[in-house]
Scaffold this motif. Structure first.
Motif, PDB file in Angstrom:
ATOM      1  N   ALA A 113       0.876  -1.230  -0.067  1.00 43.01           N
ATOM      2  CA  ALA A 113       0.096  -0.011  -0.266  1.00 43.01           C
ATOM      3  C   ALA A 113       0.775   1.313  -0.077  1.00 43.01           C
ATOM      4  O   ALA A 113       0.424   2.250  -0.815  1.00 43.01           O
ATOM      5  CB  ALA A 113      -1.036   0.121   1.144  1.00 43.01           C
ATOM      6  N   ASN A 114       1.969   1.103   0.829  1.00 45.86           N
ATOM      7  CA  ASN A 114       2.775   2.532   0.945  1.00 45.86           C
ATOM      8  C   ASN A 114       3.204   2.597  -0.432  1.00 45.86           C
ATOM      9  O   ASN A 114       3.607   3.889  -0.953  1.00 45.86           O
ATOM     10  CB  ASN A 114       3.882   2.407   2.077  1.00 45.86           C
ATOM     11  CG  ASN A 114       3.345   2.449   3.335  1.00 45.86           C
ATOM     12  OD1 ASN A 114       2.036   3.186   3.598  1.00 45.86           O
ATOM     13  ND2 ASN A 114       3.873   2.064   4.281  1.00 45.86           N
ATOM     14  N   SER A 115       3.983   1.696  -1.188  1.00 47.93           N
ATOM     15  CA  SER A 115       4.652   1.656  -2.410  1.00 47.93           C
ATOM     16  C   SER A 115       3.474   2.224  -3.503  1.00 47.93           C
ATOM     17  O   SER A 115       3.771   2.982  -4.359  1.00 47.93           O
ATOM     18  CB  SER A 115       4.999   0.219  -3.042  1.00 47.93           C
ATOM     19  OG  SER A 115       5.960  -0.149  -2.074  1.00 47.93           O
ATOM     20  N   ARG A 116       2.239   1.616  -3.388  1.00 46.65           N
ATOM     21  CA  ARG A 116       1.224   2.221  -4.374  1.00 46.65           C
ATOM     22  C   ARG A 116       1.227   3.833  -4.168  1.00 46.65           C
ATOM     23  O   ARG A 116       0.911   4.373  -5.081  1.00 46.65           O
ATOM     24  CB  ARG A 116      -0.046   1.353  -4.098  1.00 46.65           C
ATOM     25  CG  ARG A 116      -0.039   0.126  -4.780  1.00 46.65           C
ATOM     26  CD  ARG A 116      -1.378  -0.525  -4.705  1.00 46.65           C
ATOM     27  NE  ARG A 116      -1.182  -2.179  -5.278  1.00 46.65           N
ATOM     28  CZ  ARG A 116      -1.867  -2.974  -5.067  1.00 46.65           C
ATOM     29  NH1 ARG A 116      -2.856  -2.518  -4.311  1.00 46.65           N
ATOM     30  NH2 ARG A 116      -1.755  -4.166  -5.537  1.00 46.65           N
ATOM     31  N   ILE A 117       0.854   4.189  -2.739  1.00 49.93           N
ATOM     32  CA  ILE A 117       0.734   5.478  -2.341  1.00 49.93           C
ATOM     33  C   ILE A 117       1.777   6.373  -2.942  1.00 49.93           C
ATOM     34  O   ILE A 117       1.499   7.529  -3.558  1.00 49.93           O
ATOM     35  CB  ILE A 117       0.322   5.553  -0.911  1.00 49.93           C
ATOM     36  CG1 ILE A 117      -1.080   5.018  -0.892  1.00 49.93           C
ATOM     37  CG2 ILE A 117       0.344   7.260  -0.577  1.00 49.93           C
ATOM     38  CD1 ILE A 117      -1.215   4.957   0.851  1.00 49.93           C
ATOM     39  N   ASP A 118       2.997   5.902  -2.798  1.00 52.29           N
ATOM     40  CA  ASP A 118       4.070   6.596  -3.035  1.00 52.29           C
ATOM     41  C   ASP A 118       4.157   6.869  -4.527  1.00 52.29           C
ATOM     42  O   ASP A 118       4.470   7.993  -4.913  1.00 52.29           O
ATOM     43  CB  ASP A 118       5.477   5.818  -2.526  1.00 52.29           C
ATOM     44  CG  ASP A 118       6.528   6.815  -2.675  1.00 52.29           C
ATOM     45  OD1 ASP A 118       6.584   7.807  -2.120  1.00 52.29           O
ATOM     46  OD2 ASP A 118       7.716   6.136  -3.135  1.00 52.29           O
ATOM     47  N   ALA A 119       3.994   5.929  -5.210  1.00 57.63           N
ATOM     48  CA  ALA A 119       4.092   5.974  -6.960  1.00 57.63           C
ATOM     49  C   ALA A 119       2.962   6.851  -7.264  1.00 57.63           C
ATOM     50  O   ALA A 119       2.975   7.705  -8.246  1.00 57.63           O
ATOM     51  CB  ALA A 119       3.630   4.471  -7.345  1.00 57.63           C
ATOM     52  N   ALA A 120       1.804   6.753  -6.712  1.00 56.31           N
ATOM     53  CA  ALA A 120       0.607   7.714  -7.396  1.00 56.31           C
ATOM     54  C   ALA A 120       1.113   9.262  -6.761  1.00 56.31           C
ATOM     55  O   ALA A 120       0.813  10.129  -7.649  1.00 56.31           O
ATOM     56  CB  ALA A 120      -0.405   7.367  -6.397  1.00 56.31           C
ATOM     57  N   LEU A 121       1.698   9.515  -5.695  1.00 60.30           N
ATOM     58  CA  LEU A 121       2.076  10.818  -5.182  1.00 60.30           C
ATOM     59  C   LEU A 121       3.111  11.616  -6.261  1.00 60.30           C
ATOM     60  O   LEU A 121       3.143  12.507  -6.748  1.00 60.30           O
ATOM     61  CB  LEU A 121       2.410  10.859  -3.661  1.00 60.30           C
ATOM     62  CG  LEU A 121       1.349  10.703  -2.819  1.00 60.30           C
ATOM     63  CD1 LEU A 121       2.157  10.572  -1.291  1.00 60.30           C
ATOM     64  CD2 LEU A 121       0.446  11.905  -2.967  1.00 60.30           C
ATOM     65  N   ARG A 122       4.044  10.489  -6.810  1.00 63.87           N
ATOM     66  CA  ARG A 122       5.181  10.878  -7.392  1.00 63.87           C
ATOM     67  C   ARG A 122       4.445  11.305  -8.946  1.00 63.87           C
ATOM     68  O   ARG A 122       4.839  12.413  -9.545  1.00 63.87           O
ATOM     69  CB  ARG A 122       6.212   9.646  -7.546  1.00 63.87           C
ATOM     70  CG  ARG A 122       7.124   9.737  -6.578  1.00 63.87           C
ATOM     71  CD  ARG A 122       8.476   8.920  -6.800  1.00 63.87           C
ATOM     72  NE  ARG A 122       8.071   7.577  -7.458  1.00 63.87           N
ATOM     73  CZ  ARG A 122       7.831   6.405  -6.742  1.00 63.87           C
ATOM     74  NH1 ARG A 122       7.881   6.613  -5.320  1.00 63.87           N
ATOM     75  NH2 ARG A 122       7.470   5.365  -7.248  1.00 63.87           N
TER      76      ARG A 122
ATOM     77  N   TRP B 156       1.461  12.114  -9.575  1.00 64.11           N
ATOM     78  CA  TRP B 156       0.753  13.242  -9.340  1.00 64.11           C
ATOM     79  C   TRP B 156       1.593  14.600  -9.302  1.00 64.11           C
ATOM     80  O   TRP B 156       1.249  15.906  -9.653  1.00 64.11           O
ATOM     81  CB  TRP B 156      -0.247  13.131  -8.097  1.00 64.11           C
ATOM     82  CG  TRP B 156      -1.035  14.431  -7.729  1.00 64.11           C
ATOM     83  CD1 TRP B 156      -2.135  14.832  -8.594  1.00 64.11           C
ATOM     84  CD2 TRP B 156      -1.230  15.499  -6.652  1.00 64.11           C
ATOM     85  NE1 TRP B 156      -2.822  15.714  -8.003  1.00 64.11           N
ATOM     86  CE2 TRP B 156      -2.059  16.080  -6.794  1.00 64.11           C
ATOM     87  CE3 TRP B 156      -0.348  15.346  -5.597  1.00 64.11           C
ATOM     88  CZ2 TRP B 156      -2.442  17.245  -5.819  1.00 64.11           C
ATOM     89  CZ3 TRP B 156      -0.547  16.447  -4.595  1.00 64.11           C
ATOM     90  CH2 TRP B 156      -1.565  17.291  -4.813  1.00 64.11           C
ATOM     91  N   ASN B 157       2.624  14.505  -8.780  1.00 61.92           N
ATOM     92  CA  ASN B 157       3.882  15.501  -8.477  1.00 61.92           C
ATOM     93  C   ASN B 157       4.510  16.016  -9.722  1.00 61.92           C
ATOM     94  O   ASN B 157       5.189  16.980  -9.904  1.00 61.92           O
ATOM     95  CB  ASN B 157       4.591  15.480  -7.358  1.00 61.92           C
ATOM     96  CG  ASN B 157       3.675  15.896  -6.035  1.00 61.92           C
ATOM     97  OD1 ASN B 157       2.884  16.728  -6.033  1.00 61.92           O
ATOM     98  ND2 ASN B 157       4.041  15.013  -5.093  1.00 61.92           N
ATOM     99  N   GLU B 158       4.540  14.927 -10.758  1.00 65.73           N
ATOM    100  CA  GLU B 158       5.344  15.114 -11.863  1.00 65.73           C
ATOM    101  C   GLU B 158       4.973  16.271 -12.837  1.00 65.73           C
ATOM    102  O   GLU B 158       3.634  16.286 -12.885  1.00 65.73           O
ATOM    103  CB  GLU B 158       5.618  13.891 -12.591  1.00 65.73           C
ATOM    104  CG  GLU B 158       6.527  12.808 -11.926  1.00 65.73           C
ATOM    105  CD  GLU B 158       6.453  11.491 -12.806  1.00 65.73           C
ATOM    106  OE1 GLU B 158       6.001  11.544 -13.879  1.00 65.73           O
ATOM    107  OE2 GLU B 158       7.283  10.541 -12.226  1.00 65.73           O
TER     108      GLU B 158
END
Length: 152
Positions: A137-146, A148-150
């Motif tokens: 879950a943390n990996s998925r959230i991290d990937a989604a935030l990255r 989103w911020n790109e």
């Protein structure tokens, strides 16, 4: 999708109105006319269709029956319990199935619905499995935030 409407239980001849050993009952914790939809993955649909094509069903539509189309008896469950003890995990198949769904990333609410649990029961009984999914879950959230911020 299976739609369950009733079950057959062994009550014992002394406990049924007609003296039969088995009794057809409505689903536990539901009204007599209520049903419970149980979604099944396409893989299992294919397996069930193959089973029906090969083995057919009992005259009343049951999938699992004795050689003479009778109800499965307790001795069959005893054999199954021994086989499970000897070669399978200490968990029952329901627990193993729900654990598999959770560890595969199926949403907890969907797992609870499919298992017929409340979300509270799911979190209590399967807390260890849910805890193991934290890193994913943390990996998925991290990937989604990255993503989103790109900048585009």
């Amino acid at each position: 999708m299976f739609t369950l409407r009733q079950g057959v239980v062994r009550a014992g001849r002394s406990w049924t109105d007609d003296g039969a050993a088995h009794e057809t009952r409505h689903l536990k914790a539901r009204t007599k006319r209520d049903s419970r939809p149980v979604p099944i993955p396409p893989h299992f649909v294919r397996m069930l269709r193959e089973h029906i094509a090969t083995e057919g069903t009992a005259p009343d539509g049951r999938l699992f029956r004795t050689n003479r189309n009778g109800l499965l008896q307790e001795t069959g469950y005893e054999v199954w319990a021994k086989a499970r003890r000897d070669v399978l995990s200490p968990y029952d198949l329901r627990h193993a199935g729900v654990s598999f769904w959770l560890s595969s990333g199926v949403d907890a609410m969907e797992c609870a619905r499919r298992a017929g649990h409340s979300i509270a029961v799911l979190h209590k009984v399967y807390a260890k499995v849910l805890d193991q999914t934290r890193e994913r879950a943390n990996s998925r959230i991290d990937a989604a935030l990255r993503a989103w911020n790109e900048p585009e």
